[in-house]
Design a protein around this motif. Structure first.
Motif, PDB file in Angstrom:
ATOM      1  N   ASN A 125      27.431  36.137  28.709  1.00 21.80           N
ATOM      2  CA  ASN A 125      28.252  35.417  29.687  1.00 21.80           C
ATOM      3  C   ASN A 125      27.812  33.973  29.877  1.00 21.80           C
ATOM      4  O   ASN A 125      28.469  33.215  30.595  1.00 21.80           O
ATOM      5  N   SER A 158      32.924  37.883  34.621  1.00 19.48           N
ATOM      6  CA  SER A 158      32.308  37.912  33.284  1.00 19.48           C
ATOM      7  C   SER A 158      31.631  36.589  32.952  1.00 19.48           C
ATOM      8  O   SER A 158      31.738  36.054  31.843  1.00 19.48           O
ATOM      9  N   ARG A 159      30.944  36.061  33.946  1.00 19.24           N
ATOM     10  CA  ARG A 159      30.108  34.875  33.789  1.00 19.24           C
ATOM     11  C   ARG A 159      28.734  35.209  34.358  1.00 19.24           C
ATOM     12  O   ARG A 159      28.602  36.092  35.202  1.00 19.24           O
TER      13      ARG A 159
END
Length: 330
Positions: A125, A158-159
């Motif tokens: 990510n 999703s980071r």
């Protein structure tokens, strides 16, 4: 004994005397024996940026541990909370095969820093490019809903949690752009002075070195003006700028004060400073830029923070060395 461990750690980490009991116990268990072994080998404990050699060793350690345990990815190993169905098994394997010891093999740094570096390298990510406008708006909405629970928000976006925390700091206000006003600059100066004063009071040290102190002591005192400052806290006190802007502006203010307003890197004197810097770096005979003690190189340029010298070296490298990305430091 906690006091004995603290004294022994001070040999390798001078600030150990101000660290919490929890930190001392953790380092006594994970690091102290390693530090002593590195000392026997004539290897000093390191801080700051990881060298290419250290990054390669870390990748090797991770790959060997995955092969040993059968865990199928570094992401699963380091971010097991993303895989709840496998988490219990992963935790058992990490304990059984001594994950802490395996991860830090051959790297003369505190275990915690090695672990953070591994999470940064192996988090997919972290490599998703710039944030889109939609992602920025999504981040603002999630922060309004969940506050600063970056771990939770990172899963939803999703980071990495570090990435989204920094990005939110950057986009949370529409007024943190353009030239700094005098009021903002003064707020920054006051905020930095306050955190430095608190730190010095905690360490029971004086802010300025006495005339009897050695040049090494003077260097250590000056480093307190710009190294390891709590920029998130300073950002909050300034209010209108995010942490990276505060850091960059403070270094500019500090450089100006240290040189009494004199402009460096201009004209003939600037050219000579570049020549002096190149000569000094050549004389060090190191193989990696991360092995350079930039604080000791500063006087080749002037009375400036070490980060300023690093930035000038980078600019020289990029502008004057063809294909510099493919070349080694030495």
């Amino acid at each position: 004994d906690l006091d004995v461990a603290r004294r022994e750690l001070e040999e390798f980490i001078p600030r150990a005397r101000t660290m919490s009991e929890h930190s001392i116990r953790s380092m006594a268990g994970r690091d102290l024996a390693r530090f002593k072994e590195f000392k026997k080998q004539g290897v000093a404990v390191k801080f700051g940026r990881f060298s290419q050699k250290e990054n390669s060793q870390l990748q090797k350690n991770i790959e060997e541990f995955l092969s040993l345990t059968g865990i199928d990815s570094a992401e699963k190993l380091l971010f097991s909370y993303r895989y709840p169905e496998d988490r219990e098994t992963i935790q058992r394997l990490k304990a059984e095969y001594q994950f802490c010891e395996k991860l830090s093999e051959g790297i003369p740094r505190p275990w915690r820093l090695i672990y953070y570096r591994a999470r940064k390298i192996f988090d997919p990510n972290n490599y998703k490019g710039k944030y889109s406008n939609e992602e920025k708006e999504m981040l603002k909405r999630y922060q309004a809903m969940y506050g600063n629970d970056w771990k939770k928000i990172s899963v939803m976006m999703s980071r990495s949690n570090i990435s989204i925390a920094r990005k939110y700091s950057e986009i949370k206000s529409d007024i943190n752009h353009g030239a700094w006003s005098e009021e903002e600059t003064q707020k920054l100066i006051n905020a930095v002075e306050e955190v430095i004063k608190k730190r010095i009071e905690k360490e029971e040290a004086t802010f300025l070195s006495s005339s009897e102190d050695s040049s090494r002591d003077l260097s250590i005192e000056r480093e307190k003006l710009y190294q390891n400052l709590p920029w998130a806290e300073i950002e909050t006190q300034v209010g209108t700028r995010y942490w990276k802007q505060c850091k960059q502006k403070w270094l500019t203010v500090l450089r100006t004060r240290m040189n009494k307003g004199k402009r460096l890197y201009r004209g003939k004197e600037g050219l000579q400073a570049k020549i002096n810097l190149i000569k000094r770096l050549y004389e060090l005979k190191v193989e990696d830029a991360n092995d350079v003690n930039w604080a000791e190189v500063c006087n080749a340029v002037g009375d400036v923070p070490s980060s300023y010298v690093q930035a000038k070296f980078y600019k020289l490298k990029v502008s004057c060395v063809p294909f510099w990305q493919k070349k080694t430091f030495s």
